[in-house]
Design an enzyme around this catalytic site. Structure first.
Site, PDB file in Angstrom:
ATOM      1  N   LYS A  58       0.873  -1.174   0.000  1.00 51.32           N
ATOM      2  CA  LYS A  58       0.000   0.000   0.000  1.00 51.32           C
ATOM      3  C   LYS A  58       0.910   1.223   0.000  1.00 51.32           C
ATOM      4  O   LYS A  58       1.925   1.264   0.698  1.00 51.32           O
ATOM      5  CB  LYS A  58      -0.866  -0.014   1.271  1.00 51.32           C
ATOM      6  CG  LYS A  58      -1.712   1.238   1.506  1.00 51.32           C
ATOM      7  CD  LYS A  58      -2.877   1.280   0.539  1.00 51.32           C
ATOM      8  CE  LYS A  58      -3.832   2.421   0.862  1.00 51.32           C
ATOM      9  NZ  LYS A  58      -4.678   2.116   2.052  1.00 51.32           N
ATOM     10  N   SER A  60       0.691   5.812  -0.492  1.00 46.89           N
ATOM     11  CA  SER A  60      -0.057   7.015  -0.820  1.00 46.89           C
ATOM     12  C   SER A  60       0.153   7.291  -2.305  1.00 46.89           C
ATOM     13  O   SER A  60       1.279   7.187  -2.809  1.00 46.89           O
ATOM     14  CB  SER A  60       0.464   8.208  -0.024  1.00 46.89           C
ATOM     15  OG  SER A  60       0.304   8.027   1.352  1.00 46.89           O
ATOM     16  N   THR A 113      -0.594  11.608   0.011  1.00 45.08           N
ATOM     17  CA  THR A 113      -1.594  12.307  -0.780  1.00 45.08           C
ATOM     18  C   THR A 113      -2.120  13.512  -0.011  1.00 45.08           C
ATOM     19  O   THR A 113      -2.413  14.562  -0.601  1.00 45.08           O
ATOM     20  CB  THR A 113      -2.753  11.356  -1.132  1.00 45.08           C
ATOM     21  OG1 THR A 113      -2.213  10.207  -1.794  1.00 45.08           O
ATOM     22  CG2 THR A 113      -3.775  12.034  -2.032  1.00 45.08           C
ATOM     23  N   ALA A 114      -2.234  13.374   1.309  1.00 46.76           N
ATOM     24  CA  ALA A 114      -2.695  14.490   2.145  1.00 46.76           C
ATOM     25  C   ALA A 114      -1.813  15.717   1.954  1.00 46.76           C
ATOM     26  O   ALA A 114      -2.303  16.849   1.883  1.00 46.76           O
ATOM     27  CB  ALA A 114      -2.721  14.075   3.616  1.00 46.76           C
ATOM     28  N   HIS A 152      -7.674   9.177   8.016  1.00 53.31           N
ATOM     29  CA  HIS A 152      -8.079   7.937   8.674  1.00 53.31           C
ATOM     30  C   HIS A 152      -9.159   8.175   9.728  1.00 53.31           C
ATOM     31  O   HIS A 152     -10.020   9.034   9.579  1.00 53.31           O
ATOM     32  CB  HIS A 152      -6.857   7.224   9.260  1.00 53.31           C
ATOM     33  CG  HIS A 152      -5.832   6.838   8.234  1.00 53.31           C
ATOM     34  ND1 HIS A 152      -6.158   6.415   6.964  1.00 53.31           N
ATOM     35  CD2 HIS A 152      -4.479   6.820   8.282  1.00 53.31           C
ATOM     36  CE1 HIS A 152      -5.058   6.143   6.281  1.00 53.31           C
ATOM     37  NE2 HIS A 152      -4.025   6.388   7.062  1.00 53.31           N
TER      38      HIS A 152
END
Length: 283
Positions: A58, A60, A113-114, A152
């Site tokens: 996983k 981002s 990504t944030a 989250h």
């Protein structure tokens, strides 16, 4: 190759454990393929991906331009959607969005990504503190940061701690791109041949299908790894981040990921997505 073991990394957050539970815990037939699992926060997984550490991981989507020469994006297991973006929060409800560029902002990881979405909205902000996502709220509450970007399960609990939303960064993205928000995806290292990678992709899809068939039941695996143990919050987390895009990215999802790469390139011209095809396609 049937008995091969691959390294696999994802976060302990409910959406990821929900997606991968059946795959890694023998609840579906994996055709003899097994996985050596690493549960880590997404920024750690991003850094590992930059170094090519894991076979499958996983990440981002914000870090994709830095790993596109080593990895390809799988169709299944990711997190995209509408209304799922990070939130900009503060302890002081009187903080003006116009002043963000001059304030200290806690960000959940430099390659996330944030961070990309925050930078799209506030390209001139300079005082950034990069933390693990679950440390952001404490930094704001303690006064070490004036505001913070939360992701989250913190999206569902920040108000209980006396924090206030200043801006929904996902809404900003959707307004300016007219695309779903590409938060995180699953990538496979190029050292794995395409046929095997496609087989793993299909297994992840089956794992998601299994999880959906059992839902709203929360497995022990999901519950034991959740930071927030309230079942209601865990289900809110899953409902928000696991959807049809988690089953199959599709052309709409691919378009959104490409748009994020374009935004990343505008912000960081020295870091383009140089791979001719960042998405896995079967042979």
């Amino acid at each position: 190759m049937a008995g091969t073991t691959y390294t696999l990394g994802f976060s302990p957050c409910p959406n990821d454990t929900f997606i991968f539970d059946a795959l890694v815990n023998g609840k579906i037939d994996t055709h003899g393929i097994s996985f050596d699992v690493a549960l880590e926060d997404v920024q750690t997984l991003n850094e590992w991906a930059i170094n090519g550490k894991l076979d499958i991981s996983k990440i981002s989507y914000g870090v994709l331009p830095l790993v596109a020469e080593k990895y390809q994006v799988l169709q299944s297991g990711g997190a995209l959607g509408k209304g799922v973006g990070p939130l900009l929060i503060a302890k002081d409800a009187g903080i003006r969005v116009e002043d963000i560029d001059t304030l200290r902002i806690a960000i959940p990881g430099v390659n996330t990504t944030a961070h990309i979405l925050f930078s799209l909205a506030f390209p001139e902000a300079k005082q950034k503190q990069f933390l693990v996502f679950h440390q952001v709220e404490d930094a704001v509450l303690s006064g070490r940061a004036d505001a913070g970007v939360i992701i989250h399960e913190n999206r569902f609990t920040y108000q209980d701690k006396g924090l206030h939303r200043l801006m929904d960064l996902g809404e900003y993205w959707e307004k300016h791109t007219h695309a779903p928000i590409p938060l995180g995806g699953i990538v496979v290292h190029n050292r794995i041949d395409r046929a095997r990678a496609a087989e793993i992709d299909a297994l992840i899809k089956k794992s998601v299908e299994y999880a959906f068939a059992e839902y709203p039941h929360l497995s022990e695996y999901v519950q034991q790894h959740a930071q927030e143990m309230n079942p209601k919050v865990m289900r809110q987390h899953i409902d928000l981040y696991v959807n049809d895009y988690s089953l199959w990215l599709g052309e709409d999802g691919k378009k959104a990921v490409r748009q994020l790469c374009e935004v990343h390139h505008r912000l960081y011209p020295q870091q383009p997505c140089t791979s001719p095809d960042i998405f896995l396609s079967p042979e």
